[in-house]
Design a protein around this motif. Structure first.
Motif, PDB file in Angstrom:
ATOM      1  N   LEU A 170       0.832  -1.194   0.000  1.00 34.80           N
ATOM      2  CA  LEU A 170       0.000   0.000   0.000  1.00 34.80           C
ATOM      3  C   LEU A 170       0.871   1.250   0.000  1.00 34.80           C
ATOM      4  O   LEU A 170       1.859   1.322   0.723  1.00 34.80           O
ATOM      5  CB  LEU A 170      -0.919   0.018   1.221  1.00 34.80           C
ATOM      6  CG  LEU A 170      -1.990  -1.067   1.277  1.00 34.80           C
ATOM      7  CD1 LEU A 170      -2.700  -1.039   2.624  1.00 34.80           C
ATOM      8  CD2 LEU A 170      -2.981  -0.907   0.141  1.00 34.80           C
ATOM      9  N   GLN A 171       0.480   2.207  -0.809  1.00 34.94           N
ATOM     10  CA  GLN A 171       1.182   3.485  -0.885  1.00 34.94           C
ATOM     11  C   GLN A 171       0.641   4.411   0.203  1.00 34.94           C
ATOM     12  O   GLN A 171      -0.493   4.240   0.662  1.00 34.94           O
ATOM     13  CB  GLN A 171       0.983   4.100  -2.269  1.00 34.94           C
ATOM     14  CG  GLN A 171       1.539   3.240  -3.399  1.00 34.94           C
ATOM     15  CD  GLN A 171       3.026   2.968  -3.232  1.00 34.94           C
ATOM     16  OE1 GLN A 171       3.812   3.895  -3.035  1.00 34.94           O
ATOM     17  NE2 GLN A 171       3.411   1.691  -3.271  1.00 34.94           N
ATOM     18  N   GLU A 179      -2.837   5.689  -0.356  1.00 31.14           N
ATOM     19  CA  GLU A 179      -3.833   4.627  -0.202  1.00 31.14           C
ATOM     20  C   GLU A 179      -4.088   4.345   1.269  1.00 31.14           C
ATOM     21  O   GLU A 179      -5.237   4.185   1.686  1.00 31.14           O
ATOM     22  CB  GLU A 179      -3.354   3.342  -0.896  1.00 31.14           C
ATOM     23  CG  GLU A 179      -3.309   3.430  -2.397  1.00 31.14           C
ATOM     24  CD  GLU A 179      -2.687   2.201  -3.026  1.00 31.14           C
ATOM     25  OE1 GLU A 179      -3.271   1.697  -4.008  1.00 31.14           O
ATOM     26  OE2 GLU A 179      -1.624   1.733  -2.545  1.00 31.14           O
ATOM     27  N   LEU A 196      -6.301   7.113   2.662  1.00 36.48           N
ATOM     28  CA  LEU A 196      -7.701   6.981   2.214  1.00 36.48           C
ATOM     29  C   LEU A 196      -8.398   5.826   2.935  1.00 36.48           C
ATOM     30  O   LEU A 196      -9.530   5.958   3.392  1.00 36.48           O
ATOM     31  CB  LEU A 196      -7.768   6.767   0.706  1.00 36.48           C
ATOM     32  CG  LEU A 196      -7.819   8.012  -0.141  1.00 36.48           C
ATOM     33  CD1 LEU A 196      -7.647   7.684  -1.615  1.00 36.48           C
ATOM     34  CD2 LEU A 196      -9.130   8.754   0.075  1.00 36.48           C
ATOM     35  N   ILE A 197      -7.714   4.715   3.030  1.00 41.81           N
ATOM     36  CA  ILE A 197      -8.294   3.547   3.722  1.00 41.81           C
ATOM     37  C   ILE A 197      -8.565   3.907   5.176  1.00 41.81           C
ATOM     38  O   ILE A 197      -9.640   3.611   5.710  1.00 41.81           O
ATOM     39  CB  ILE A 197      -7.366   2.324   3.592  1.00 41.81           C
ATOM     40  CG1 ILE A 197      -7.341   1.841   2.138  1.00 41.81           C
ATOM     41  CG2 ILE A 197      -7.800   1.204   4.544  1.00 41.81           C
ATOM     42  CD1 ILE A 197      -6.232   0.857   1.826  1.00 41.81           C
ATOM     43  N   GLU A 228     -11.936  -1.123   4.833  1.00 45.52           N
ATOM     44  CA  GLU A 228     -10.649  -1.293   4.166  1.00 45.52           C
ATOM     45  C   GLU A 228     -10.840  -1.671   2.699  1.00 45.52           C
ATOM     46  O   GLU A 228     -10.160  -1.123   1.819  1.00 45.52           O
ATOM     47  CB  GLU A 228      -9.812  -2.352   4.883  1.00 45.52           C
ATOM     48  CG  GLU A 228      -9.320  -1.919   6.239  1.00 45.52           C
ATOM     49  CD  GLU A 228      -8.628  -3.025   7.005  1.00 45.52           C
ATOM     50  OE1 GLU A 228      -7.755  -2.685   7.826  1.00 45.52           O
ATOM     51  OE2 GLU A 228      -8.943  -4.217   6.806  1.00 45.52           O
ATOM     52  N   LEU A 287      -9.702   0.776  -0.367  1.00 47.96           N
ATOM     53  CA  LEU A 287      -8.732   0.374  -1.389  1.00 47.96           C
ATOM     54  C   LEU A 287      -9.345   0.493  -2.782  1.00 47.96           C
ATOM     55  O   LEU A 287      -8.715   1.006  -3.703  1.00 47.96           O
ATOM     56  CB  LEU A 287      -8.226  -1.049  -1.141  1.00 47.96           C
ATOM     57  CG  LEU A 287      -7.208  -1.554  -2.168  1.00 47.96           C
ATOM     58  CD1 LEU A 287      -5.965  -0.665  -2.194  1.00 47.96           C
ATOM     59  CD2 LEU A 287      -6.829  -2.997  -1.872  1.00 47.96           C
ATOM     60  N   ALA A 309      -9.568   4.091  -3.771  1.00 47.66           N
ATOM     61  CA  ALA A 309      -8.266   4.672  -4.091  1.00 47.66           C
ATOM     62  C   ALA A 309      -7.686   4.138  -5.401  1.00 47.66           C
ATOM     63  O   ALA A 309      -6.834   4.784  -6.006  1.00 47.66           O
ATOM     64  CB  ALA A 309      -7.280   4.388  -2.950  1.00 47.66           C
ATOM     65  N   SER A 310      -8.150   2.983  -5.833  1.00 46.77           N
ATOM     66  CA  SER A 310      -7.554   2.340  -7.002  1.00 46.77           C
ATOM     67  C   SER A 310      -8.078   2.921  -8.317  1.00 46.77           C
ATOM     68  O   SER A 310      -9.284   3.045  -8.505  1.00 46.77           O
ATOM     69  CB  SER A 310      -7.861   0.839  -6.971  1.00 46.77           C
ATOM     70  OG  SER A 310      -7.311   0.225  -8.122  1.00 46.77           O
ATOM     71  N   PHE A 316      -7.037  -7.558  -3.171  1.00 46.47           N
ATOM     72  CA  PHE A 316      -7.186  -6.866  -1.888  1.00 46.47           C
ATOM     73  C   PHE A 316      -7.061  -7.798  -0.696  1.00 46.47           C
ATOM     74  O   PHE A 316      -6.736  -7.349   0.393  1.00 46.47           O
ATOM     75  CB  PHE A 316      -8.427  -5.951  -1.797  1.00 46.47           C
ATOM     76  CG  PHE A 316      -9.722  -6.508  -2.185  1.00 46.47           C
ATOM     77  CD1 PHE A 316     -10.260  -6.246  -3.433  1.00 46.47           C
ATOM     78  CD2 PHE A 316     -10.441  -7.271  -1.300  1.00 46.47           C
ATOM     79  CE1 PHE A 316     -11.490  -6.732  -3.792  1.00 46.47           C
ATOM     80  CE2 PHE A 316     -11.666  -7.758  -1.650  1.00 46.47           C
ATOM     81  CZ  PHE A 316     -12.197  -7.492  -2.911  1.00 46.47           C
ATOM     82  N   ARG A 328      -3.235  -7.391  -0.492  1.00 44.92           N
ATOM     83  CA  ARG A 328      -2.774  -6.036  -0.169  1.00 44.92           C
ATOM     84  C   ARG A 328      -3.241  -5.588   1.209  1.00 44.92           C
ATOM     85  O   ARG A 328      -2.557  -4.817   1.871  1.00 44.92           O
ATOM     86  CB  ARG A 328      -3.242  -5.046  -1.233  1.00 44.92           C
ATOM     87  CG  ARG A 328      -2.547  -5.313  -2.575  1.00 44.92           C
ATOM     88  CD  ARG A 328      -2.720  -4.222  -3.550  1.00 44.92           C
ATOM     89  NE  ARG A 328      -1.928  -3.062  -3.157  1.00 44.92           N
ATOM     90  CZ  ARG A 328      -2.182  -1.840  -3.588  1.00 44.92           C
ATOM     91  NH1 ARG A 328      -3.194  -1.611  -4.383  1.00 44.92           N
ATOM     92  NH2 ARG A 328      -1.429  -0.839  -3.199  1.00 44.92           N
TER      93      ARG A 328
END
Length: 178
Positions: free
Chosen positions: A23-24, A27, A30-31, A49, A53, A56-57, A66, A69
């Motif tokens: 995860l960046q 991301e 946002l999560i 979550e 994700l 954000a994607s 996911f 991730r």
């Protein structure tokens, strides 16, 4: 991902099945934001979550992406997806050449809010009458003072329930008939 063939046609390619990227920071933030929202509504963390994700994607994601991730169990991911789909918060997306089902976040706030109210609030109104009847019956074995108090509370709750039922169509209409 678009690929241009030798004939100059654009085709959708199948995403590679490699190890998922970590995860960046954006991301993660946002999560985390959706996890905070979920607490206010009493939703499971995994639901937030997954939605975060997907939100954000820039591309739709298959469930295994996911799971990996977000470090979720398959059961938790499956239950979370079902909940989000029932709510209308996630929709499936066809990705040519990939047999996996892909998902993307729905972002229409009116629709999401309306579906949430229907699922989380209206269903509880349906259960209220029977529960209040059971409480009234159970109270009959209590001392007179408690029976009187609980009876008054039940009357109050019935008024709240009626007011909520009457207000809900207006709220849903304000949300655009969601």
């Amino acid at each position: 991902m678009a690929v241009v063939s030798s004939a100059g046609n654009t085709e959708e390619s199948v995403p590679e099945k490699t190890t998922a990227l970590p995860l960046q920071p954006a991301e993660v933030e946002l999560i985390h934001l959706f996890v905070q929202f979920s607490r206010a509504f009493g939703l499971p963390r995994s639901v937030a979550e997954i939605y975060g994700l997907l939100f954000a994607s820039p591309h739709s994601l298959p469930m295994d992406a996911f799971i990996e991730r977000l470090n979720l169990s398959k059961g938790s991911a499956s239950q979370g997806l079902k909940y989000l789909q029932d709510l209308g918060a996630v929709r499936t997306v066809y990705v040519g050449g990939d047999r996996r089902t892909h998902y993307e976040a729905a972002t229409e706030l009116r629709k999401l809010a309306g579906n949430f109210l229907r699922r989380q609030v209206l269903t509880h109104f349906e259960d209220t009458g029977g529960a209040l009847d059971r409480i009234a019956a159970d109270a009959q074995g209590l001392p007179e003072e408690q029976i009187k108090h609980i009876t008054e509370r039940i009357k109050l709750l019935r008024r709240w329930e009626r007011a909520g039922r009457h207000a809900m169509p207006f709220v849903l209409k304000m949300l655009g008939g969601a």
